[in-house]
Every structure is written in C-alpha cells, then in structure tokens.
Design a protein around this motif. Sequence first.
Motif, PDB file in Angstrom:
ATOM      1  N   VAL A  10       0.853  -1.188   0.000  1.00 12.45           N
ATOM      2  CA  VAL A  10       0.000   0.000   0.000  1.00 12.45           C
ATOM      3  C   VAL A  10       0.888   1.237   0.000  1.00 12.45           C
ATOM      4  O   VAL A  10       1.845   1.322   0.769  1.00 12.45           O
ATOM      5  CB  VAL A  10      -0.926   0.020   1.241  1.00 12.45           C
ATOM      6  CG1 VAL A  10      -1.725   1.301   1.314  1.00 12.45           C
ATOM      7  CG2 VAL A  10      -1.846  -1.192   1.226  1.00 12.45           C
ATOM      8  N   PHE A  11       0.564   2.223  -0.859  1.00 17.75           N
ATOM      9  CA  PHE A  11       1.307   3.475  -0.897  1.00 17.75           C
ATOM     10  C   PHE A  11       0.732   4.411   0.156  1.00 17.75           C
ATOM     11  O   PHE A  11      -0.359   4.968  -0.005  1.00 17.75           O
ATOM     12  CB  PHE A  11       1.216   4.118  -2.285  1.00 17.75           C
ATOM     13  CG  PHE A  11       1.969   5.407  -2.387  1.00 17.75           C
ATOM     14  CD1 PHE A  11       3.344   5.408  -2.510  1.00 17.75           C
ATOM     15  CD2 PHE A  11       1.302   6.612  -2.331  1.00 17.75           C
ATOM     16  CE1 PHE A  11       4.046   6.597  -2.592  1.00 17.75           C
ATOM     17  CE2 PHE A  11       1.990   7.810  -2.416  1.00 17.75           C
ATOM     18  CZ  PHE A  11       3.366   7.802  -2.541  1.00 17.75           C
ATOM     19  N   GLY A  12       1.452   4.560   1.255  1.00 21.08           N
ATOM     20  CA  GLY A  12       1.017   5.438   2.337  1.00 21.08           C
ATOM     21  C   GLY A  12       2.118   5.587   3.362  1.00 21.08           C
ATOM     22  O   GLY A  12       2.958   4.716   3.510  1.00 21.08           O
ATOM     23  N   ILE A  13       2.109   6.693   4.082  1.00 22.64           N
ATOM     24  CA  ILE A  13       3.128   6.933   5.101  1.00 22.64           C
ATOM     25  C   ILE A  13       2.893   6.049   6.320  1.00 22.64           C
ATOM     26  O   ILE A  13       3.821   5.611   6.975  1.00 22.64           O
ATOM     27  CB  ILE A  13       3.219   8.432   5.483  1.00 22.64           C
ATOM     28  CG1 ILE A  13       4.496   8.723   6.249  1.00 22.64           C
ATOM     29  CG2 ILE A  13       2.004   8.884   6.252  1.00 22.64           C
ATOM     30  CD1 ILE A  13       5.751   8.655   5.438  1.00 22.64           C
ATOM     31  N   THR A  14       1.625   5.758   6.624  1.00 28.57           N
ATOM     32  CA  THR A  14       1.270   4.847   7.711  1.00 28.57           C
ATOM     33  C   THR A  14       1.089   3.454   7.109  1.00 28.57           C
ATOM     34  O   THR A  14       0.348   3.305   6.134  1.00 28.57           O
ATOM     35  CB  THR A  14      -0.039   5.299   8.385  1.00 28.57           C
ATOM     36  OG1 THR A  14       0.129   6.640   8.839  1.00 28.57           O
ATOM     37  CG2 THR A  14      -0.400   4.394   9.545  1.00 28.57           C
ATOM     38  N   PRO A  15       1.766   2.438   7.646  1.00 33.37           N
ATOM     39  CA  PRO A  15       1.681   1.098   7.050  1.00 33.37           C
ATOM     40  C   PRO A  15       0.243   0.620   6.867  1.00 33.37           C
ATOM     41  O   PRO A  15      -0.562   0.648   7.803  1.00 33.37           O
ATOM     42  CB  PRO A  15       2.430   0.215   8.059  1.00 33.37           C
ATOM     43  CG  PRO A  15       3.392   1.145   8.722  1.00 33.37           C
ATOM     44  CD  PRO A  15       2.657   2.462   8.806  1.00 33.37           C
ATOM     45  N   GLY A  16      -0.096   0.222   5.646  1.00 33.54           N
ATOM     46  CA  GLY A  16      -1.402  -0.335   5.337  1.00 33.54           C
ATOM     47  C   GLY A  16      -2.502   0.681   5.107  1.00 33.54           C
ATOM     48  O   GLY A  16      -3.627   0.316   4.795  1.00 33.54           O
ATOM     49  N   VAL A  17      -2.201   1.976   5.266  1.00 36.85           N
ATOM     50  CA  VAL A  17      -3.212   3.023   5.101  1.00 36.85           C
ATOM     51  C   VAL A  17      -2.829   3.884   3.892  1.00 36.85           C
ATOM     52  O   VAL A  17      -1.835   4.599   3.932  1.00 36.85           O
ATOM     53  CB  VAL A  17      -3.302   3.921   6.355  1.00 36.85           C
ATOM     54  CG1 VAL A  17      -4.339   5.009   6.165  1.00 36.85           C
ATOM     55  CG2 VAL A  17      -3.600   3.081   7.585  1.00 36.85           C
ATOM     56  N   PRO A  18      -3.611   3.795   2.803  1.00 41.59           N
ATOM     57  CA  PRO A  18      -3.250   4.556   1.608  1.00 41.59           C
ATOM     58  C   PRO A  18      -3.446   6.062   1.806  1.00 41.59           C
ATOM     59  O   PRO A  18      -4.325   6.496   2.547  1.00 41.59           O
ATOM     60  CB  PRO A  18      -4.205   4.029   0.537  1.00 41.59           C
ATOM     61  CG  PRO A  18      -5.345   3.448   1.277  1.00 41.59           C
ATOM     62  CD  PRO A  18      -4.825   3.007   2.608  1.00 41.59           C
TER      63      PRO A  18
END
Length: 75
Positions: free
Chosen positions: A24-32
């Motif tokens: 997933v593309f996001g700074i928080t793992p698993g949160v886009p």
Amino acid sequence: VTNSMWADAHIYHQYAINLLQTGVFGITPGVPDTAREPGYAYFLATSYITLSATTNAPTPNIAVKFKNTFLRMLL
C-alpha cells in the motif's frame, strides 16, 4: 543541505518501505494516502528490491505485491 531536504528523503524512504512491506502506498503502514506523488517512492522501492538495500529484504511475495500494485497504477 537543509533539514527539510533530509526530512523529505526520510518520508519517501518510509513510503517505499511501507509499499514493499504492505503493498500500500502510504506513510502509515497499510493506510493509503496521496500526500506525496508516488513516482520517487516507487523508484526507491524498485531500487530496494533490486539491491536488497532494506533492513528487512523483501520476500518474493512482497516483490510480487509491488509488481501488481505498480501494474495497476499503469492501467
């Protein structure tokens, strides 16, 4: 080199690591999220796969997730 440049580099590194570990593309793992453009983070993730430069080298399963996510973006 300013501190903001180093902070920016760290953020893109985090995006790349999260992309490899969760797909997933996001700074928080698993949160886009879409706070940054994905191009450089994808480049870093590709480099990490190619060079195995991450501390937790990606497994083949993670590499497949990355490839599938990247291909979805192209379509």
